[in-house]
Design a protein around this motif. Structure first.
Motif, PDB file in Angstrom:
ATOM      1  N   TRP A   1      45.764  18.975 -10.705  1.00 54.32           N
ATOM      2  CA  TRP A   1      47.026  18.306 -10.988  1.00 54.32           C
ATOM      3  C   TRP A   1      46.790  16.804 -10.909  1.00 54.32           C
ATOM      4  N   PHE A   2      47.315  16.039 -11.864  1.00 50.65           N
ATOM      5  CA  PHE A   2      46.970  14.630 -11.994  1.00 50.65           C
ATOM      6  C   PHE A   2      48.207  13.744 -11.908  1.00 50.65           C
ATOM      7  N   THR A   3      48.057  12.643 -11.203  1.00 46.51           N
ATOM      8  CA  THR A   3      49.207  11.765 -10.935  1.00 46.51           C
ATOM      9  C   THR A   3      49.892  11.299 -12.204  1.00 46.51           C
ATOM     10  N   GLU A   4      49.124  11.071 -13.259  1.00 49.57           N
ATOM     11  CA  GLU A   4      49.702  10.536 -14.495  1.00 49.57           C
ATOM     12  C   GLU A   4      50.587  11.543 -15.219  1.00 49.57           C
ATOM     13  N   ASP A   5      50.639  12.772 -14.726  1.00 48.09           N
ATOM     14  CA  ASP A   5      51.499  13.794 -15.319  1.00 48.09           C
ATOM     15  C   ASP A   5      52.786  14.002 -14.518  1.00 48.09           C
ATOM     16  N   PHE A   6      53.006  13.167 -13.489  1.00 47.75           N
ATOM     17  CA  PHE A   6      54.171  13.294 -12.614  1.00 47.75           C
ATOM     18  C   PHE A   6      54.932  11.969 -12.572  1.00 47.75           C
TER      19      PHE A   6
ATOM     20  N   LEU B   1      48.380   2.968 -19.052  1.00 45.90           N
ATOM     21  CA  LEU B   1      48.835   2.785 -17.674  1.00 45.90           C
ATOM     22  C   LEU B   1      47.927   1.795 -16.943  1.00 45.90           C
ATOM     23  N   GLY B   2      47.712   0.640 -17.552  1.00 46.18           N
ATOM     24  CA  GLY B   2      46.832  -0.369 -16.963  1.00 46.18           C
ATOM     25  C   GLY B   2      47.203  -0.699 -15.527  1.00 46.18           C
ATOM     26  N   LEU B   3      46.187  -0.717 -14.662  1.00 40.36           N
ATOM     27  CA  LEU B   3      46.436  -0.930 -13.233  1.00 40.36           C
ATOM     28  C   LEU B   3      46.601  -2.405 -12.877  1.00 40.36           C
ATOM     29  N   GLU B   4      45.822  -3.261 -13.521  1.00 40.74           N
ATOM     30  CA  GLU B   4      45.710  -4.644 -13.045  1.00 40.74           C
ATOM     31  C   GLU B   4      47.020  -5.406 -13.153  1.00 40.74           C
ATOM     32  N   GLU B   5      47.727  -5.267 -14.271  1.00 38.85           N
ATOM     33  CA  GLU B   5      48.992  -5.982 -14.429  1.00 38.85           C
ATOM     34  C   GLU B   5      50.012  -5.536 -13.395  1.00 38.85           C
ATOM     35  N   ARG B   6      50.058  -4.242 -13.140  1.00 39.13           N
ATOM     36  CA  ARG B   6      50.989  -3.720 -12.139  1.00 39.13           C
ATOM     37  C   ARG B   6      50.619  -4.200 -10.739  1.00 39.13           C
ATOM     38  N   LEU B   7      49.330  -4.212 -10.445  1.00 39.41           N
ATOM     39  CA  LEU B   7      48.868  -4.685  -9.138  1.00 39.41           C
ATOM     40  C   LEU B   7      49.160  -6.171  -8.970  1.00 39.41           C
TER      41      LEU B   7
ATOM     42  N   ASP C   1      55.431   7.368 -14.851  1.00 40.39           N
ATOM     43  CA  ASP C   1      56.376   6.285 -15.130  1.00 40.39           C
ATOM     44  C   ASP C   1      55.903   4.941 -14.601  1.00 40.39           C
ATOM     45  N   GLY C   2      54.596   4.822 -14.339  1.00 43.46           N
ATOM     46  CA  GLY C   2      54.000   3.513 -14.119  1.00 43.46           C
ATOM     47  C   GLY C   2      54.031   2.962 -12.716  1.00 43.46           C
ATOM     48  N   HIS C   3      54.345   3.763 -11.709  1.00 44.36           N
ATOM     49  CA  HIS C   3      54.320   3.288 -10.325  1.00 44.36           C
ATOM     50  C   HIS C   3      52.925   3.492  -9.739  1.00 44.36           C
ATOM     51  N   LEU C   4      52.472   2.537  -8.942  1.00 44.62           N
ATOM     52  CA  LEU C   4      51.182   2.662  -8.275  1.00 44.62           C
ATOM     53  C   LEU C   4      51.362   3.411  -6.960  1.00 44.62           C
ATOM     54  N   ILE C   5      50.590   4.475  -6.793  1.00 44.98           N
ATOM     55  CA  ILE C   5      50.625   5.234  -5.541  1.00 44.98           C
ATOM     56  C   ILE C   5      49.225   5.270  -4.940  1.00 44.98           C
ATOM     57  N   LEU C   6      49.134   5.757  -3.704  1.00 45.20           N
ATOM     58  CA  LEU C   6      47.884   5.742  -2.956  1.00 45.20           C
ATOM     59  C   LEU C   6      47.362   7.162  -2.797  1.00 45.20           C
ATOM     60  N   ARG C   7      46.340   7.492  -3.574  1.00 45.27           N
ATOM     61  CA  ARG C   7      45.644   8.778  -3.479  1.00 45.27           C
ATOM     62  C   ARG C   7      44.170   8.533  -3.729  1.00 45.27           C
ATOM     63  N   HIS C   8      43.337   9.374  -3.146  1.00 45.61           N
ATOM     64  CA  HIS C   8      41.890   9.242  -3.302  1.00 45.61           C
ATOM     65  C   HIS C   8      41.473   9.296  -4.762  1.00 45.61           C
TER      66      HIS C   8
ATOM     67  N   THR D   1      53.720   4.944  -1.974  1.00 48.71           N
ATOM     68  CA  THR D   1      53.511   4.000  -3.068  1.00 48.71           C
ATOM     69  C   THR D   1      52.785   2.777  -2.506  1.00 48.71           C
ATOM     70  N   PHE D   2      52.158   2.035  -3.390  1.00 52.06           N
ATOM     71  CA  PHE D   2      51.482   0.819  -2.942  1.00 52.06           C
ATOM     72  C   PHE D   2      52.505  -0.182  -2.412  1.00 52.06           C
ATOM     73  N   GLU D   3      53.660  -0.235  -3.027  1.00 44.82           N
ATOM     74  CA  GLU D   3      54.672  -1.174  -2.532  1.00 44.82           C
ATOM     75  C   GLU D   3      55.110  -0.803  -1.119  1.00 44.82           C
ATOM     76  N   GLU D   4      55.206   0.477  -0.831  1.00 47.69           N
ATOM     77  CA  GLU D   4      55.549   0.893   0.534  1.00 47.69           C
ATOM     78  C   GLU D   4      54.459   0.464   1.518  1.00 47.69           C
ATOM     79  N   ALA D   5      53.213   0.524   1.089  1.00 50.28           N
ATOM     80  CA  ALA D   5      52.123   0.067   1.956  1.00 50.28           C
ATOM     81  C   ALA D   5      52.215  -1.438   2.182  1.00 50.28           C
TER      82      ALA D   5
END
Length: 388
Positions: free
Chosen positions: A135-140, A208-214, A95-102, A172-176
């Motif tokens: 398991w991949f983040t884009e499926d959750f 799920l483009g990262l740059e606009e969300r970032l 659903d388009g939220h940025l999270i922090l995973r390797h 989430t990146f926002e939490e960071a």
């Protein structure tokens, strides 16, 4: 970013890509090397005056001691004196939220395998040409991700870190960003972040483009300006260019993979260049047109021979500085399995080697900073090389 120090093919390639600039010799030469590239020319834009030179980046926090990209890891890195916290590897949820995973594959960094409700989500995907099952983040959704807990990624080497498995949720990146703002107020000075866009071409093709969300989040927290307390980094140069086009002006660092690798965005665009081309003076000049630094793989700073022993510094630091770029190599760790052969102590890969000496050998090349899982070791080594 992730590279182990393995003797053999990779280390030889690291030397060969620099066209003979890396002279393979004993470790003593590297330790005694004079700082390279320190001149009276103006400081590069990627060297903020608020930070020491060389600086220390806590790689995913203090991931040598706590599971990476957790509040526990970030807090410890800050307490250990890290100048910058790597609060990136940004990957998106369904659903388009940025999270922090390797990586988008969260099999090894969360307890997802212990959740029977997600068993059917395990699948195989191809990311940047590599087939991966997990398991991949884009499926959750984010709500689903928040039911998971973080765990140690390399328990075979860092068994002690498994004590903290399950203690912290996925951030989430926002939490960071909120954590950094809170700590900045408490300390009376900003908390600097190093932020990486992970597999941006792959995610853009998924919608799920990262740059606009970032960029949106950075603007929300006032971290998009030229003097904002963060660096942006990516293995894909076009991602950094896109962020610049979106008005994000803070310093940008191009991460450099093994010499033979073509960045994923180059493959997508039909650009034939490899990392080896970007390591050359003309490649560095091209990078300087949109970025302020490079993040090379450690053997590109000091190559190793075919036995895995350390050689003499290459010309990369000098060449990058001549192009006006700062140099932040990755990633230095204390354990034997990540050290050149002549800095290892004993036979156990998880035991600490003579990492302090290796850190000093790297700082002696004139680098502007480095990424470390062990920021306390890095800060100690950096002290004798620092200038403000």
């Amino acid at each position: 970013m992730e590279k182990r120090h393995e003797p053999g093919r990779r280390t030889v390639l690291g030397a060969a890509a620099l066209g003979g600039a890396a002279v393979l010799a004993g470790a003593g030469g590297a330790q005694a090397a004079a700082p390279a590239g320190r001149t009276n020319r103006p400081a590069p834009a990627g060297r903020p005056e608020q930070l020491p030179v060389p600086l220390v980046v806590g790689h995913r926090g203090a991931s040598g001691y706590r599971p990476e990209h957790t509040l526990g890891s970030y807090e410890l890195a800050l307490a250990m004196g890290a100048d910058v916290i790597e609060a990136g590897d940004l990957v998106p949820t369904k659903d388009g939220h940025l999270i922090l995973r390797h990586e988008p594959d969260i099999s090894g960094t969360t307890d997802v395998a212990q959740h029977p409700e997600f068993a059917g989500r395990r699948t195989t995907k191809t990311i940047d040409g590599k087939k991966i099952t997990g398991w991949f983040t884009e499926d959750f959704t984010l709500a689903e991700i928040k039911t998971l807990r973080a765990k140690e990624r390399i328990p075979d080497v860092r068994q002690h870190n498994t004590l903290y498995n399950g203690v912290w949720p996925v951030l989430t990146f926002e939490e960071a960003l909120q954590w950094a703002e809170k700590k900045g107020r408490e300390r009376g000075r900003p908390v600097w972040l190093h932020i990486e866009t992970k597999h941006p071409t792959y995610f853009r093709k998924l919608g799920l483009g990262l740059e606009e969300r970032l960029a949106k989040l950075l603007r929300r927290y006032g971290r998009h300006t030229a003097h904002a307390p963060n660096f942006l980094q990516s293995f894909e140069p076009s991602s950094l260019k896109r962020l610049g086009e979106l008005g994000v002006k803070c310093p940008k660092v191009v991460l450099l993979d093994e010499p033979s690798v073509r960045p994923a965005d180059f493959v997508e665009a039909g650009d034939p260049r490899t990392t080896a081309d970007l390591l050359k003076p003309e490649g560095l000049k091209w990078i300087s047109g949109f970025a302020q630094g490079i993040g090379p793989w450690l053997p590109q700073i000091i190559a190793q021979d075919d036995k895995g022993k350390l050689g003499k510094p290459t010309t990369l630091v000098r060449d990058a500085h001549a192009a006006g770029l700062v140099v932040h190599p990755y990633t230095v760790r204390n354990e034997n399995s990540f050290l050149p052969l002549d800095f290892q102590v004993g036979k156990n890969p998880g035991d600490y080697g003579n990492s302090l000496a290796y850190f000093k050998a790297l700082f002696a090349t004139g680098i502007d900073g480095l990424f470390s899982d062990n920021p306390d070791t890095a800060v100690l080594a950096a002290q004798e090389f620092r200038r403000h």
